[in-house]
Design a protein around this motif. Structure first.
Motif, PDB file in Angstrom:
ATOM      1  N   HIS A  74      73.691  97.616 -19.635  1.00  0.00           N
ATOM      2  CA  HIS A  74      72.624  97.638 -18.639  1.00  0.00           C
ATOM      3  C   HIS A  74      71.446  98.502 -19.070  1.00  0.00           C
ATOM      4  O   HIS A  74      70.294  98.208 -18.776  1.00  0.00           O
ATOM      5  N   TYR A  87      72.939  89.748 -14.641  1.00  0.00           N
ATOM      6  CA  TYR A  87      74.097  90.520 -14.196  1.00  0.00           C
ATOM      7  C   TYR A  87      75.353  90.093 -14.962  1.00  0.00           C
ATOM      8  O   TYR A  87      76.204  90.929 -15.300  1.00  0.00           O
ATOM      9  N   THR A 109      77.956  92.285 -17.547  1.00  0.00           N
ATOM     10  CA  THR A 109      79.319  92.505 -17.052  1.00  0.00           C
ATOM     11  C   THR A 109      80.366  91.602 -17.701  1.00  0.00           C
ATOM     12  O   THR A 109      81.449  92.061 -18.064  1.00  0.00           O
ATOM     13  N   GLY A 128      80.985  90.397 -10.895  1.00  0.00           N
ATOM     14  CA  GLY A 128      80.239  91.352 -11.709  1.00  0.00           C
ATOM     15  C   GLY A 128      80.244  92.752 -11.126  1.00  0.00           C
ATOM     16  O   GLY A 128      80.320  93.738 -11.862  1.00  0.00           O
ATOM     17  N   LEU A 176      81.679  95.952 -13.273  1.00  0.00           N
ATOM     18  CA  LEU A 176      80.857  97.128 -13.569  1.00  0.00           C
ATOM     19  C   LEU A 176      81.477  98.405 -13.011  1.00  0.00           C
ATOM     20  O   LEU A 176      81.304  99.482 -13.584  1.00  0.00           O
ATOM     21  N   THR A 186      83.971  99.138 -15.895  1.00  0.00           N
ATOM     22  CA  THR A 186      83.426  99.430 -17.224  1.00  0.00           C
ATOM     23  C   THR A 186      82.385 100.542 -17.217  1.00  0.00           C
ATOM     24  O   THR A 186      82.225 101.253 -18.199  1.00  0.00           O
TER      25      THR A 186
END
Length: 479
Positions: free
Chosen positions: A16, A102, A106, A402, A406, A409
């Protein structure tokens, strides 16, 4: 930071932080930050309130009777979970591309490509279909107001006896011209159209309640029981589609981390209130048997219930304005998704060039307008428009997933907006949202599924023959 934590293979993730950094270093040029929360909210309302409320309520009443009011509420609740997930991701990753971006952050590049390819279909077919509907409503307005209509050969889609749908092509060209001029000009025009259509719906609500409303019309409230109400909700769900287009304007928002969640949630909330009030006013003003299946149920309420004989002209004008603002927002969204894909190298990068004068991807917008105009002018759309439904649900599903990914992660990333109950061990709202979406997808006809499968297979082929070899992320890993 590196390209991703999973940096190899088809499911390489573009971190991101890199997504945000790449927008600033892009050789194609940056989009102009020129819109605020009110403009973005108007874009969301513009995308959601279209012909659906002017037409679809008649079909919903046929299924559920007066309990269609609860169907509108149930459909809104279904959308709310996805809207909250969009708001969280949009504030955390303020980059053009919506669900495509997104997914890249992800689920990896291949999934991002597929959702981007899916959105090309969803938005492109949607704009073409809406353009055709605009032509039909133009004829209805001309007929009800002036007593004449355009010749069938140039005013109807091919499946209805037309040869070249001139009004549809004209409105696509006009909307594209507006988008090329600049996002600020687009936002102003859309804001005016949203104000007009909300004013017309407010007029309907006030007149219906003041002159025709009777609680006697609400009985029996649910003639088809719970099943009828749920079936109507599944149909009405698609009248709420469009709020997700707000997230495509992330790079043109002045304060995206604050403005995007406000606009996404605010536009859905406002549309829900309007839909509920309109549905209550409609079913309380005429018996359900008189409204069910009507092609112009709101006009019928004003004509037969309130005694306003010029209602058809007013509502036809409202539908024209509503459809135009829908087209503006959806075509805007599609150009920004393709812009993001081209900037990443998954589409030819030349089409993502930003005009230094207007700050918009002018070349891309004009090219899309030619394609969509041709689709609207010559191609039968009745059956392929069903693909819009499954495409939208698929995008919603991946956005919900997603958010969950996220959280695992990148648990410590900045999230200016979080879905409610975000600190629970299990992200409850995205999971509920995913379940509801899968349920709605199972209710779609089999033909929609196999057509969608063919489109995705074509997308896989293009990715493996072109996208993978030109992807900037893949090239960076190979060098």
């Amino acid at each position: 930071m590196g390209a991703s934590r999973r940096s190899s293979g088809l499911f390489a993730v573009k971190d991101h932080e890199r997504l945000v950094a790449d927008t600033k270093a892009s050789e194609e040029g940056g989009l102009k930050r020129a819109v605020g929360a009110l403009d973005l909210t108007a874009l969301g309302v513009g995308a959601v309130i279209g012909t659906g409320i002017f037409v679809i309520i008649g079909e919903g009443i046929g299924m559920a009777g007066p309990s269609v009011v609860l169907s509108f509420i149930l459909a809104a609740v279904t959308c709310v979970f996805s809207a909250l997930c969009y708001a969280e991701l949009a504030s955390s990753i303020p980059v053009s591309g919506s669900a495509y971006t997104y997914a890249y952050a992800t689920l990896g590049e291949l999934v991002a490509w597929i959702i981007g390819w899916d959105l090309i279909l969803e938005y492109g077919v949607s704009v073409a279909g809406v353009a055709v509907a605009w032509g039909g409503n133009l004829n209805a307005f001309l007929d009800s107001t002036f007593g004449f209509a355009l010749p069938e050969a140039i005013a109807n889609p091919p499946e209805e006896g037309g040869k070249f749908n001139l009004p549809a092509v004209a409105i696509v060209a006009a909307v594209a011209f507006l988008l090329v001029r600049g996002v600020r000009e687009t936002a102003k025009a859309n804001f005016i159209m949203v104000f007009i259509k909300l004013a017309i719906l407010a007029f309907f609500i006030i007149v219906a309640f003041a002159t025709a409303f009777s609680t006697d019309n609400l009985s029996p409230f649910a003639p088809s029981g719970f099943d009828g109400m749920v079936n109507a909700a599944a149909l009405i769900f698609f009248a709420y589609i469009g709020f997700d287009a707000v997230s495509t304007g992330a790079e043109e928002a002045r304060e995206p981390k604050r403005d995007l969640p406000i606009a996404i949630i605010g536009s859905l909330a406002l549309c829900t209130v309007v839909y509920i009030l309109v549905s209550i006013a409609a079913v309380g003003s005429l018996p359900a048997d008189q409204l069910k299946g009507s092609e112009a149920p709101l006009a019928k309420v004003l004509d037969e219930g309130a005694g306003i004989t010029w209602a058809a002209s007013l509502l036809a004008f409202g539908a024209l304005i509503a459809i135009t603002s829908v087209m503006i927002t959806i075509l805007y969204g599609q150009t920004r998704i393709l812009f993001a894909m081209a900037r990443d190298g998954l589409m030819p990068r030349g089409i993502a060039r930003v005009s230094p004068r207007t700050g918009t991807p002018a070349r891309l917008t004009i090219g899309l307008a030619f394609f969509i105009g041709a689709l609207a002018a010559f191609v039968p759309l009745k059956e392929i428009t069903e693909l819009v439904n499954i495409g939208t649900l698929f995008a919603f599903l991946l956005v919900n997933i997603g958010v969950v990914v996220l959280r695992v992660t990148h648990p410590d990333m900045e999230r200016p907006f979080k879905v409610p109950l975000a600190n629970l061990p299990v992200p409850l709202f995205p999971i509920i949202g995913s379940i509801l979406i899968v349920y709605l997808m199972t209710r779609l006809p089999g033909t929609t599924w196999w057509r969608f499968g063919i489109w995705l297979a074509l997308g896989f082929a293009i990715y493996f023959f072109y996208g993978r070899n030109h992807s900037l992320l893949q090239r960076a890993k190979r060098s």
